[in-house]
Design a protein around this motif. Structure first.
Motif, PDB file in Angstrom:
ATOM      1  N   GLU A 149     -14.942  15.863 -23.030  1.00 48.01           N
ATOM      2  CA  GLU A 149     -15.628  14.967 -22.091  1.00 48.01           C
ATOM      3  C   GLU A 149     -17.086  15.393 -21.903  1.00 48.01           C
ATOM      4  O   GLU A 149     -18.001  14.559 -21.891  1.00 48.01           O
ATOM      5  CB  GLU A 149     -14.928  14.979 -20.731  1.00 48.01           C
ATOM      6  CG  GLU A 149     -13.533  14.397 -20.730  1.00 48.01           C
ATOM      7  CD  GLU A 149     -12.887  14.523 -19.357  1.00 48.01           C
ATOM      8  OE1 GLU A 149     -13.624  14.708 -18.358  1.00 48.01           O
ATOM      9  OE2 GLU A 149     -11.650  14.448 -19.281  1.00 48.01           O
ATOM     10  N   ASP A 150     -17.285  16.694 -21.748  1.00 49.43           N
ATOM     11  CA  ASP A 150     -18.637  17.208 -21.506  1.00 49.43           C
ATOM     12  C   ASP A 150     -19.565  16.914 -22.679  1.00 49.43           C
ATOM     13  O   ASP A 150     -20.716  16.488 -22.499  1.00 49.43           O
ATOM     14  CB  ASP A 150     -18.593  18.713 -21.247  1.00 49.43           C
ATOM     15  CG  ASP A 150     -17.870  19.059 -19.959  1.00 49.43           C
ATOM     16  OD1 ASP A 150     -17.858  18.211 -19.044  1.00 49.43           O
ATOM     17  OD2 ASP A 150     -17.321  20.171 -19.875  1.00 49.43           O
ATOM     18  N   TRP A 190     -19.179  14.565 -25.035  1.00 44.28           N
ATOM     19  CA  TRP A 190     -19.410  13.129 -25.178  1.00 44.28           C
ATOM     20  C   TRP A 190     -20.548  12.706 -24.254  1.00 44.28           C
ATOM     21  O   TRP A 190     -21.411  11.905 -24.622  1.00 44.28           O
ATOM     22  CB  TRP A 190     -18.140  12.344 -24.853  1.00 44.28           C
ATOM     23  CG  TRP A 190     -17.301  12.071 -26.064  1.00 44.28           C
ATOM     24  CD1 TRP A 190     -16.123  12.664 -26.400  1.00 44.28           C
ATOM     25  CD2 TRP A 190     -17.591  11.139 -27.117  1.00 44.28           C
ATOM     26  NE1 TRP A 190     -15.654  12.192 -27.600  1.00 44.28           N
ATOM     27  CE2 TRP A 190     -16.540  11.244 -28.061  1.00 44.28           C
ATOM     28  CE3 TRP A 190     -18.635  10.258 -27.364  1.00 44.28           C
ATOM     29  CZ2 TRP A 190     -16.506  10.472 -29.229  1.00 44.28           C
ATOM     30  CZ3 TRP A 190     -18.596   9.474 -28.524  1.00 44.28           C
ATOM     31  CH2 TRP A 190     -17.548   9.596 -29.435  1.00 44.28           C
ATOM     32  N   GLU A 191     -20.536  13.250 -23.047  1.00 47.44           N
ATOM     33  CA  GLU A 191     -21.614  12.949 -22.101  1.00 47.44           C
ATOM     34  C   GLU A 191     -22.963  13.438 -22.652  1.00 47.44           C
ATOM     35  O   GLU A 191     -23.974  12.728 -22.595  1.00 47.44           O
ATOM     36  CB  GLU A 191     -21.318  13.625 -20.759  1.00 47.44           C
ATOM     37  CG  GLU A 191     -22.361  13.369 -19.698  1.00 47.44           C
ATOM     38  CD  GLU A 191     -22.099  14.140 -18.417  1.00 47.44           C
ATOM     39  OE1 GLU A 191     -23.069  14.390 -17.674  1.00 47.44           O
ATOM     40  OE2 GLU A 191     -20.925  14.509 -18.153  1.00 47.44           O
ATOM     41  N   HIS A 202     -14.602  22.749 -16.898  1.00 49.03           N
ATOM     42  CA  HIS A 202     -15.718  22.009 -17.482  1.00 49.03           C
ATOM     43  C   HIS A 202     -16.860  22.975 -17.724  1.00 49.03           C
ATOM     44  O   HIS A 202     -16.870  24.097 -17.214  1.00 49.03           O
ATOM     45  CB  HIS A 202     -16.215  20.927 -16.509  1.00 49.03           C
ATOM     46  CG  HIS A 202     -15.354  19.711 -16.432  1.00 49.03           C
ATOM     47  ND1 HIS A 202     -15.481  18.645 -17.283  1.00 49.03           N
ATOM     48  CD2 HIS A 202     -14.355  19.379 -15.568  1.00 49.03           C
ATOM     49  CE1 HIS A 202     -14.611  17.703 -16.959  1.00 49.03           C
ATOM     50  NE2 HIS A 202     -13.916  18.126 -15.919  1.00 49.03           N
ATOM     51  N   SER A 207     -20.477  15.355 -30.499  1.00 51.04           N
ATOM     52  CA  SER A 207     -19.297  15.088 -29.663  1.00 51.04           C
ATOM     53  C   SER A 207     -18.000  15.649 -30.241  1.00 51.04           C
ATOM     54  O   SER A 207     -16.961  15.633 -29.583  1.00 51.04           O
ATOM     55  CB  SER A 207     -19.130  13.583 -29.468  1.00 51.04           C
ATOM     56  OG  SER A 207     -18.981  12.936 -30.723  1.00 51.04           O
ATOM     57  N   ARG A 210     -11.874  20.565 -20.582  1.00 57.39           N
ATOM     58  CA  ARG A 210     -12.465  19.228 -20.661  1.00 57.39           C
ATOM     59  C   ARG A 210     -13.765  19.244 -21.469  1.00 57.39           C
ATOM     60  O   ARG A 210     -14.683  18.470 -21.207  1.00 57.39           O
ATOM     61  CB  ARG A 210     -12.725  18.698 -19.243  1.00 57.39           C
ATOM     62  CG  ARG A 210     -11.493  18.691 -18.349  1.00 57.39           C
ATOM     63  CD  ARG A 210     -10.421  17.731 -18.869  1.00 57.39           C
ATOM     64  NE  ARG A 210      -9.137  17.921 -18.217  1.00 57.39           N
ATOM     65  CZ  ARG A 210      -8.775  17.386 -17.054  1.00 57.39           C
ATOM     66  NH1 ARG A 210      -9.648  16.646 -16.397  1.00 57.39           N
ATOM     67  NH2 ARG A 210      -7.581  17.586 -16.570  1.00 57.39           N
TER      68      ARG A 210
END
Length: 604
Positions: free
Chosen positions: A404-405, A407-408, A355, A458, A401
């Motif tokens: 995911e990072d 999108w956050e 990450h 994203s 990942r």
């Protein structure tokens, strides 16, 4: 690509060849590889080609207009002319006394400040002259798994090496050693001895470097230790200091000399496990941030103690007990260069997951929030925002990942985006050529400013980090061939132009340049030569024709020079060069003459 080393490598090679200095640099590299010593390097440092090359490189640097303590910038030394500039460098180096260094404090992410030293432009020129000669000598001696502050290497290579050792070699323990204020605590006497051991035995040059290290800092006096951050030579000198550590760790296992010649490293390591008490360890280093990977905690504890003691005894460097640690990758993340990596257990085979670090996420969020607030209705700010988004995607895409990072990050920034920009759902103005190529497959919400689309925050996918090809080198024919082959790729050109828009041109012009490069398949519109980043020259067909797509072509520097040149003798030389490169024929001549007529020049 986000790191600047990859983007500059072509310019470096082209400049070397332009000043007919590549052969000398190749010789220094080859001789260093063969273990020779160098006792008369000043003749290379002071020669005209080297000084001209140094001037060209610092002139292109953004910091060339930053003044030192004497208030001079690149414009002041440009007035001297070539002959006077070469004479100036020789005179200064005959009895060298460095100018004082200006101190600037740079804010850090943790709220503290980092001291930066800014030498005068004249001293930066001299440091560049020295760097160009020392670099090939040192590159021949540096360890292959040191990745920071070196030509052609980047952070992704270090991440790839780390991941390889964890996934393929199944090494689960990481030793982290944090050196307290490394750049501020380098021992000067030890550094000079290390340079001597690398074969740099020109006493005059070593004396000059010693004086450079002791250049007085305004408000602080003469430093007794450390390499000044901000000096052109400092990154190379720091690598020289830690190169001894690289080889000491490597020789404990990876390059341990054996009497019996083994066919492969695997056979050798198996033999060492059976018949020795050596501790298995592998190094990955980027600047002063380094990891030692090993197989079990018992070995890791012994290795940590040994390295801390070695750093103190050999390099006179203190380590931080609070930050130095051992990490079990099955249980905890290990942070490295903005990424955090860990082993995830699977039924068939364990994998490495990664990450962005929490610190890296916060930094990205803060930077993008500031950029978004600046856009409003300013198109140039949109270009800068898109450039920042693409740069972040390019850097962090090697985290498994990463999607995911981001999108956050997107959801945290969503309120700011809604407030500042206009949302068009999945409709809106057409995407640029680059956006279609890179983000066309993502069905995401679009945000616009005027008729410009903001790149989707994203929209990023994991990209496997590439290990460094050890054959790549600025100082061998094979190494240069690999570099040229890599940076002629169209994707690389798209990436570079999108992240580095022309600052004095409109957003429309920059966008249409990328579209034209795509339409021309990366070739010159006139000669059909395959273009590289250094060679790309956007050109308006009609000066008053605007920034539209139809009024723009992309040509090579040679063709641009031929269009604009008025002197007949220079034109003949340019044509001869194109003929020798097999890029000149009737069709090319007719096209060139068409554009010459438009600017009021006589046909060829």
């Amino acid at each position: 690509m986000t790191d600047q080393t990859a983007k500059k490598c072509k310019k470096v090679l082209r400049n070397n060849e332009y000043y007919s200095f590549q052969a000398e640099l190749d010789y220094l590299y080859r001789a260093s590889k063969e273990g020779r010593s160098f006792k008369n390097l000043m003749r290379y440092i002071c020669c005209q080609q080297n000084v001209e090359l140094a001037y060209r490189r610092i002139k292109r640097n953004k910091g060339s207009r930053t003044s030192g303590t004497n208030k001079n910038t690149i414009d002041d030394i440009a007035k001297l002319g070539t002959d006077k500039l070469v004479a100036y460098v020789k005179t200064r180096l005959d009895n060298y006394k460095p100018h004082s260094v200006r101190r600037v404090m740079i804010p850090k992410d943790n709220g503290k400040e980092r001291p930066l030293g800014i030498p005068t432009i004249e001293d930066r020129l001299i440091q560049q002259c020295i760097l160009q000669i020392l670099e090939p000598i040192c590159e021949a001696k540096f360890h292959k798994h040191s990745y920071g502050f070196r030509p052609n290497r980047k952070t992704h290579n270090a991440i790839a090496r780390f991941s390889y050792l964890v996934y393929h070699a199944k090494l689960e323990y990481v030793v982290d050693i944090d050196i307290k204020g490394f750049f501020d605590n380098v021992n000067h006497a030890k550094l000079i001895k290390q340079m001597w051991s690398l074969g740099i035995r020109d006493k005059n040059l070593l004396s000059i470097i010693s004086k450079l290290l002791k250049a007085p800092i305004v408000g602080e006096g003469v430093p007794k230790k450390g390499t000044p951050q901000g000096g052109i030579l400092s990154p190379l000198l720091s690598n020289i200091v830690l190169n001894e550590l690289d080889w000491w760790i490597s020789n404990q296992w990876e390059t341990f000399p054996t009497r019996h010649p083994y066919k492969g490293s695997g056979d050798k390591y198996q033999a060492l496990k059976r018949s020795s008490n050596l501790k298995e360890m592998y190094l990955v280093r980027y600047a002063d941030d380094f990891k030692i990977l090993c197989r079990n905690r018992k070995d890791a504890e012994k290795i940590k103690i040994a390295i801390e003691d070695w750093l103190k005894q050999r390099l006179k460097l203190e380590t931080s007990p609070e930050k130095s640690k051992i990490t079990n990758l099955r249980k905890h993340y290990s942070e490295f260069l903005g990424f955090k990596l860990k082993i995830e257990e699977r039924p068939d085979r364990n994998v490495v997951i990664s990450h962005m670090t929490d610190k890296a996420k916060k930094k990205v969020i803060d930077k993008l929030r500031t950029r978004i607030r600046n856009v409003k209705s300013n198109k140039q700010e949109v270009v800068k925002l898109n450039s920042a988004i693409r740069g972040m995607h390019n850097y962090y895409c090697t985290a498994t990942r990463v999607s995911e990072d981001f999108w956050e990050i997107y959801y945290i920034l969503l309120p700011t985006l809604k407030h500042i920009t206009k949302s068009n759902g999945k409709k809106g103005p057409p995407q640029s050529a680059y956006q279609l190529k890179r983000y066309g497959g993502y069905k995401v919400r679009r945000f616009t400013v005027g008729d410009m689309i903001i790149d989707p925050i994203s929209a990023v996918k994991f990209t496997v980090p590439r290990g460094f090809n050890q054959d790549i080198c600025n100082y061998t024919d094979r190494g240069r061939e690999l570099i040229h082959r890599k940076i002629c790729k169209l994707e690389y050109i798209f990436e570079y132009l999108s992240e580095n828009p022309l600052p004095d041109e409109s957003a429309e012009f920059n966008d249409n340049v990328i579209s034209k490069i795509s339409a021309q398949r990366g070739r010159c519109s006139v000669s059909k030569k395959q273009l590289t980043i250094e060679d790309i020259t956007p050109y308006r067909i009609k000066k008053d024709g605007g920034d539209g797509y139809r009024n723009i072509i992309v040509i090579s520097k040679d063709i641009y020079g031929l269009i604009m040149e008025k002197d007949i003798s220079n034109i003949q030389k340019m044509v001869q060069k194109l003929e020798s490169d097999r890029l000149w024929n009737k069709k090319v001549r007719d096209k060139t003459n068409k554009y010459r007529e438009l600017v009021g020049n006589a046909i060829i």
